[in-house]
Structures are given as C-alpha cells and as structure tokens.
Design a protein around this motif. Structure first.
Motif, short mmCIF file in Angstrom:
data_model
loop_
_atom_site.label_atom_id
_atom_site.label_comp_id
_atom_site.label_asym_id
_atom_site.label_seq_id
_atom_site.Cartn_x
_atom_site.Cartn_y
_atom_site.Cartn_z
N TRP A 71 1.38 6.74 -6.58
CA TRP A 71 0.21 7.58 -6.89
C TRP A 71 0.56 9.06 -6.72
CZ3 TRP A 71 -2.28 11.17 -3.84
CH2 TRP A 71 -3.42 11.75 -4.43
N LEU A 76 -7.67 6.09 -5.10
CA LEU A 76 -7.15 5.66 -3.79
C LEU A 76 -8.22 4.93 -2.97
CD1 LEU A 76 -5.02 8.70 -2.57
CD2 LEU A 76 -4.25 6.59 -3.66
N TYR A 79 -8.06 1.25 -2.71
CA TYR A 79 -6.95 0.75 -1.87
C TYR A 79 -7.16 1.12 -0.41
CZ TYR A 79 -4.57 0.03 -6.30
OH TYR A 79 -4.24 -0.38 -7.55
N LEU A 119 -6.20 10.61 2.16
CA LEU A 119 -5.17 11.65 2.06
C LEU A 119 -5.05 12.42 3.36
CD1 LEU A 119 -6.02 13.21 -1.42
CD2 LEU A 119 -3.98 11.92 -0.81
N TYR A 155 0.89 4.08 -2.81
CA TYR A 155 0.59 5.47 -2.46
C TYR A 155 1.71 6.40 -2.96
CZ TYR A 155 -0.22 9.70 0.16
OH TYR A 155 -0.41 11.01 0.49
N ILE A 180 -7.06 3.98 0.95
CA ILE A 180 -6.03 4.93 1.38
C ILE A 180 -6.67 6.31 1.45
CG2 ILE A 180 -3.86 6.08 0.73
CD1 ILE A 180 -3.13 3.54 -0.87
N LYS A 211 0.83 -1.21 0.00
CA LYS A 211 0.00 0.00 0.00
C LYS A 211 0.86 1.26 0.00
CE LYS A 211 -4.46 -0.42 2.26
NZ LYS A 211 -5.23 0.08 3.39
N SER A 212 1.92 1.24 0.80
CA SER A 212 2.69 2.48 0.90
C SER A 212 3.45 2.75 -0.40
CB SER A 212 3.63 2.45 2.10
OG SER A 212 4.68 1.57 1.87
#
Ligand SMILES: [Zn+2]
Ligand SMILES: [Zn+2]
Length: 230
Positions: free
Chosen positions: A125, A148, A151, A155, A122, A153, A118-119
C-alpha cells in the motif's frame, strides 16, 4: 465555494444521470459540483461523458459551476493508474484511488485471503500511494488511506509526515472524503499544517446520497475555511 467534487453518475456505477446530479446539487444549494466516474483503460463511454458534460457546462453556466473528472484506480505498486492518457487533458482533474491494494501488476489483495500478511499488504500500500503521489496523471488523491481501514491498519505519525512531504513537493491535492471519513484526523492535521491543497467530496452514487452527505459537506467546508481548499 460550497463544492462537492466527487459524484458518480450512470456512466459508471452511479444510479442517476449527470443532469439529475446537477439539478440535485442546485436544489441543495451547492455552488460547484464535480462529476467523476470510475474509469478503466478500456472504458468506451469516456468521450460521450466528456461531450455530454461539456454540454451541461454550457447549459448551467451562471447557475452552478460544473467541473469534470475521472477516478482511476491504482493498478500496480508503482502507482500506475487504469487510465488512457488521451483523456487526461479533456477533463478538469483526475482522481487517483487505491480501491484494492495491488500485490503485483494487475493483481490485488483480497480481504478474504486467509494467508494475507498485513505487513506485506501495508508495504505494498505504502509503495502504491507513494507511486500515486509521484504520478503526473493524478491531480487528487481520492479518499486517502480509506483502503487501510478494512485491514484494520492505522498510519503512524512518521508515515503521515512522509506522505505529506511527498504530496507537497509533487503538488498533489488530497481529498477529504466525507463518506469514508478520511483522511483520519492525525493525517488531516498534518495536511493542514503543510498547507497542502484539499478538495471535499461525498463520493455520492445517487441524488439520495448527495442529500444524505450534504450536512457533512457543509460542516467540512466550515472546518476547513482557513485551509488551502481548491
Ligand atoms: Zn474511490
Ligand atoms: Zn468514487
């Protein structure tokens, strides 16, 4: 001006013709419709799209304002888009979109990839959207950060501020997309506070979807009355 600047026709993956979308927009009381289609560098239909939408602009002059665009996806983490630059000046605007997060040149993350970090996704992205914001080929950032959501995720405030700053200095428009309900409220608040220009779109792929999203389009115009709406 009551506008929906994001509608897809049969030139790409929509199921209605441009004219059917226009007729529906008129019957729904819209004052302006944006016809955009998903484009690839190798798309062969683009000149036909431009010719036929130019004819429709003439035909409907005085009835409804028609604007045309192309939606091009990011291909790389540098924010390059899948667009042939010879089309750039033949349409009114280019929507730059992240549909899948690039993991390299022409490679993308897949949500089903069990090894997905995921990181890392990100970070890639973030680099992609920063690239889009610096890309002169892009006028409007389509459905900001919608990619996002899948996923899971979200902001943080600092990133939102950084993206707004970058958007402001690059003169980009951010789309308020009523289908995906993005940008999320915290992001939208910062865009408004920074007086960044906004466009409103439904991302409809049919006349039925135009109708379905009409109330959301109207409500968003009311909410954003005092904002910098294009
Ligand atoms: Zn899109
Ligand atoms: Zn779209």
């Amino acid at each position: 001006m009551l506008s929906d600047l994001h509608n897809h026709s049969i030139f790409s993956d929509g199921i209605n013709t441009c004219e059917e979308l226009i007729e529906q927009a008129i019957s729904l009381g819209l004052q302006r419709i944006g016809l955009v289609d998903h484009v690839w560098r190798k798309s062969e239909w683009v000149l036909d799209f431009i010719d036929s939408t130019n004819r429709l602009k003439e035909k409907y002059e005085g009835v409804i304002q028609i604007v045309t665009g192309l939606e091009a996806k990011a291909l790389t983490c540098a924010g390059e888009v899948d667009l042939n630059d010879k089309w750039r000046d033949k349409v009114d605007y280019i929507l730059g979109a992240i549909h899948r997060i690039p993991s390299g040149s022409n490679q993308f993350y897949s949500k089903s990839d069990k090894s997905l970090s995921k990181s890392k996704a990100y970070d890639d992205w973030l680099s992609t959207i920063q690239g889009l914001l610096k890309n002169d080929m892009v006028d409007i950032v389509a459905h900001p950060a919608a990619e996002l959501i899948q996923y899971d995720i979200s902001l943080d405030e600092e990133t939102i501020k950084m993206l707004c700053h970058l958007g402001k200095i690059s003169g980009k428009v951010f789309e308020v997309n009523v289908k995906y309900k993005v940008p999320v409220q915290a992001f939208l608040n910062q865009l408004i506070a920074n007086e960044i220009p906004l466009s409103i779109g439904s991302d409809s792929h049919s006349t039925a979807q135009q109708k379905l999203f009409l109330n959301d389009i109207i409500a968003m115009h009311k909410t954003l009355t005092f904002c910098n709406l294009i």
